[in-house]
Design a protein around this motif. Structure first.
Motif, PDB file in Angstrom:
ATOM      1  N   GLU A  86      39.270  47.780  47.985  1.00 44.79           N
ATOM      2  CA  GLU A  86      39.122  46.335  47.859  1.00 44.79           C
ATOM      3  C   GLU A  86      38.943  45.967  46.386  1.00 44.79           C
ATOM      4  OE1 GLU A  86      39.238  43.987  50.216  1.00 44.79           O
ATOM      5  OE2 GLU A  86      39.629  45.476  51.770  1.00 44.79           O
ATOM      6  N   LYS A  88      38.143  43.238  45.019  1.00 41.51           N
ATOM      7  CA  LYS A  88      36.973  42.388  44.786  1.00 41.51           C
ATOM      8  C   LYS A  88      35.709  43.236  44.596  1.00 41.51           C
ATOM      9  CE  LYS A  88      34.576  38.358  46.577  1.00 41.51           C
ATOM     10  NZ  LYS A  88      34.526  37.339  47.621  1.00 41.51           N
ATOM     11  N   VAL A  89      35.573  44.290  45.370  1.00 42.60           N
ATOM     12  CA  VAL A  89      34.412  45.171  45.242  1.00 42.60           C
ATOM     13  C   VAL A  89      34.434  45.867  43.874  1.00 42.60           C
ATOM     14  CG1 VAL A  89      33.287  47.247  46.166  1.00 42.60           C
ATOM     15  CG2 VAL A  89      34.185  45.503  47.729  1.00 42.60           C
ATOM     16  N   ARG A  91      36.004  44.873  41.157  1.00 46.59           N
ATOM     17  CA  ARG A  91      35.792  43.872  40.101  1.00 46.59           C
ATOM     18  C   ARG A  91      34.314  43.496  39.992  1.00 46.59           C
ATOM     19  NH1 ARG A  91      40.188  41.820  37.922  1.00 46.59           N
ATOM     20  NH2 ARG A  91      39.286  39.838  37.300  1.00 46.59           N
ATOM     21  N   ASN A  92      33.643  43.295  41.106  1.00 44.26           N
ATOM     22  CA  ASN A  92      32.212  42.963  41.061  1.00 44.26           C
ATOM     23  C   ASN A  92      31.399  44.098  40.460  1.00 44.26           C
ATOM     24  OD1 ASN A  92      32.588  40.419  42.137  1.00 44.26           O
ATOM     25  ND2 ASN A  92      32.153  41.051  44.230  1.00 44.26           N
ATOM     26  N   TYR A  93      31.750  45.313  40.802  1.00 45.54           N
ATOM     27  CA  TYR A  93      31.085  46.481  40.205  1.00 45.54           C
ATOM     28  C   TYR A  93      31.284  46.477  38.689  1.00 45.54           C
ATOM     29  CZ  TYR A  93      30.657  51.228  38.502  1.00 45.54           C
ATOM     30  OH  TYR A  93      30.341  52.321  37.739  1.00 45.54           O
ATOM     31  N   VAL A  95      32.027  43.929  36.708  1.00 43.84           N
ATOM     32  CA  VAL A  95      31.304  42.813  36.088  1.00 43.84           C
ATOM     33  C   VAL A  95      29.841  43.205  35.882  1.00 43.84           C
ATOM     34  CG1 VAL A  95      30.418  40.471  36.502  1.00 43.84           C
ATOM     35  CG2 VAL A  95      32.832  40.973  36.889  1.00 43.84           C
ATOM     36  N   ALA A  96      29.215  43.789  36.905  1.00 42.62           N
ATOM     37  CA  ALA A  96      27.822  44.220  36.774  1.00 42.62           C
ATOM     38  C   ALA A  96      27.666  45.254  35.661  1.00 42.62           C
ATOM     39  CB  ALA A  96      27.327  44.783  38.110  1.00 42.62           C
ATOM     40  N   CYS A  97      28.591  46.199  35.596  1.00 38.27           N
ATOM     41  CA  CYS A  97      28.530  47.224  34.545  1.00 38.27           C
ATOM     42  C   CYS A  97      28.729  46.618  33.163  1.00 38.27           C
ATOM     43  CB  CYS A  97      29.571  48.313  34.794  1.00 38.27           C
ATOM     44  SG  CYS A  97      29.157  49.404  36.160  1.00 38.27           S
ATOM     45  N   ARG A 141      36.289  47.908  30.528  1.00 38.01           N
ATOM     46  CA  ARG A 141      35.958  47.091  31.700  1.00 38.01           C
ATOM     47  C   ARG A 141      36.455  45.671  31.521  1.00 38.01           C
ATOM     48  NH1 ARG A 141      30.163  50.093  31.739  1.00 38.01           N
ATOM     49  NH2 ARG A 141      30.741  51.724  33.204  1.00 38.01           N
ATOM     50  N   LEU A 145      39.176  43.619  33.708  1.00 34.38           N
ATOM     51  CA  LEU A 145      38.806  42.343  34.333  1.00 34.38           C
ATOM     52  C   LEU A 145      39.686  41.188  33.870  1.00 34.38           C
ATOM     53  CD1 LEU A 145      34.936  42.760  34.192  1.00 34.38           C
ATOM     54  CD2 LEU A 145      36.359  42.728  36.260  1.00 34.38           C
ATOM     55  N   ASP A 152      45.569  43.627  40.013  1.00 35.79           N
ATOM     56  CA  ASP A 152      44.997  44.576  40.968  1.00 35.79           C
ATOM     57  C   ASP A 152      46.066  45.026  41.943  1.00 35.79           C
ATOM     58  OD1 ASP A 152      42.343  44.491  40.036  1.00 35.79           O
ATOM     59  OD2 ASP A 152      41.970  42.649  41.145  1.00 35.79           O
TER      60      ASP A 152
END
Length: 162
Positions: A86, A88-89, A91-93, A95-97, A141, A145, A152
């Motif tokens: 996925e 989205k998963v 990408r969210n990971y 962004v957090a990193c 990263r 992004l 993707d």
């Protein structure tokens, strides 16, 4: 012990596989091992220009706990990047990193100061890890992004090999 399927058969956003396999989790693994293998050197060399002093119990536990945090980050990277297809998963990971990378760089800057932070020739291996590798990870990263590696792509779900 069961073998992992080949990298090409693991669920992972295709574009991400080009750099993350070799950088994110692996660099974090190095951060995990450094304080465990040589706690004194790891703690003493956090600031390149300071003469090492004997470690207090507080410094030892902080260094080992930091290593444990790097190990956790590596495990999360492996768990997220190899268990989802996925975007989205992923990408969210990332962004957090990326946010955490900025925090890491900022804290390092605050302690080292402007001159030492930019003195690449004076960096030791830990400064390279705290600044150089962290900046490299942040840039890659951010490149992912912003679509620099392309859009993707989702690989088909692989059948789990147990």
């Amino acid at each position: 012990m069961p073998e992992l399927p080949p990298t090409s058969a693991r669920p992972l956003a295709t574009k991400l596989k080009n750099w993350s396999d070799r950088s994110s989790a692996r660099i974090e693994q190095g951060g995990y091992l450094a304080p465990i293998l040589d706690t004194s050197s790891f703690a003493a060399n956090q600031v390149p220009s300071i003469t090492p002093t004997p470690l207090t119990s507080t410094t030892q536990i902080l260094a080992l706990q930091l290593g444990n945090c790097y190990g956790l980050i590596a495990l999360i990277a492996i768990g997220v990047l190899y268990s989802t297809n996925e975007p989205k998963v992923v990408r969210n990971y990332l962004v957090a990193c990326a946010i955490a990378d900025l925090g890491h760089l900022w804290v390092t800057y605050l302690v080292l100061g402007y001159a030492n932070f930019l003195d690449v020739q004076g960096w030791n291996s830990l400064a390279w890890g705290n600044i150089g590798f962290t900046f490299f990870l942040f840039v890659t990263r951010l490149a992912y992004l912003t679509g620099l590696f392309g859009g993707d792509k989702v690989v088909a779900s692989a059948k789990k090999v147990l």
